[in-house]
Design a protein around this motif. Sequence first.
Motif: not given
Length: 299
Positions: A188-192, A230-233, A248-249, A254-257
């Motif tokens: 969303p930031t356009g960084k990647y 839409p709002t969280l990383p 994690d963006a 990896l956070y969760k499966i």
Amino acid sequence: MLKHLKTLSGHQNPIYALANSADKEVFFSAGNDKGVVEWSLETLAFVKVKMPVQSSVYYLHYYNNFLFIGERSGAFSVFDLDKGEIVNRVNAHLKPIFNIQTVQSKNELITTGEDGTVSVWSLADFSEIYRFQAAYNTVRAIAISPDETEIAFGCKDHLIKIYNLADYSLKQNLDSHTLPVTALAYHPTGKYLISGGRDAQLKIWNLPNYELIQTIPAHMFTVYDIAFHPTLPYFATCSQDKSIKIWDAENFKLYKILSLEKGEFGHTHSINKMIWKKDGKYLISTGDDRKVIVWEMEG
């Protein structure tokens, strides 16, 4: 993080497509069935078959109270949600349509699919503005940069092709996947730019120089979708391996499966598509098991 809220059934065949609507309580699904289905998050239940379709639906796209339906036949229909009717049907491609996106700043609609052509349509009257050959076989994924200066296509020949949105000139070919590219999303930031493929890998491309900074063995089989919260990383990936993974963006950990192997709820077959609701409260997933699963953000 995310917990299972409800499994919705009703489709008789594999589901390939999901779309949001302006109403935060409503979403749509479609696939190898006879119609586009409307669901309610308020009642967590089937509402109605919104419209019949002439062939399998591989993609749904919502924009400005229109629902665009991309079919296996190569045609797309335009359903006006205000009027409750189909207002246009365009025989756009000779082979199945796999992706539809809108370029808001140019008031344009983009379609692509199995014939490798990309077609640009006017959102004013759905006339064709331009068409070009992005690949000589399937183009499955489209991603548009947040500033709408470029568009990326994921191709069966394992290339990612970047075009300038101003004039649709080719800007860059990214060649690192070993098998077809099946999912693309801009941070969303356009960084990647993040890509996923049949090689089960996620690749992180640094922008604006397109340097490959990380390759993650993300899944066991094909990565079919990448969806940013839409709002969280965070972002979610889903796969033919029947799992959804939350990442994690920023550092790509990896956070969760979410899968039957890791808990009591999950899909039993390939997961083909996911959407976040605009407020970020729900993640909705669907696939070959004919189920639609609603996951709720905790906390």
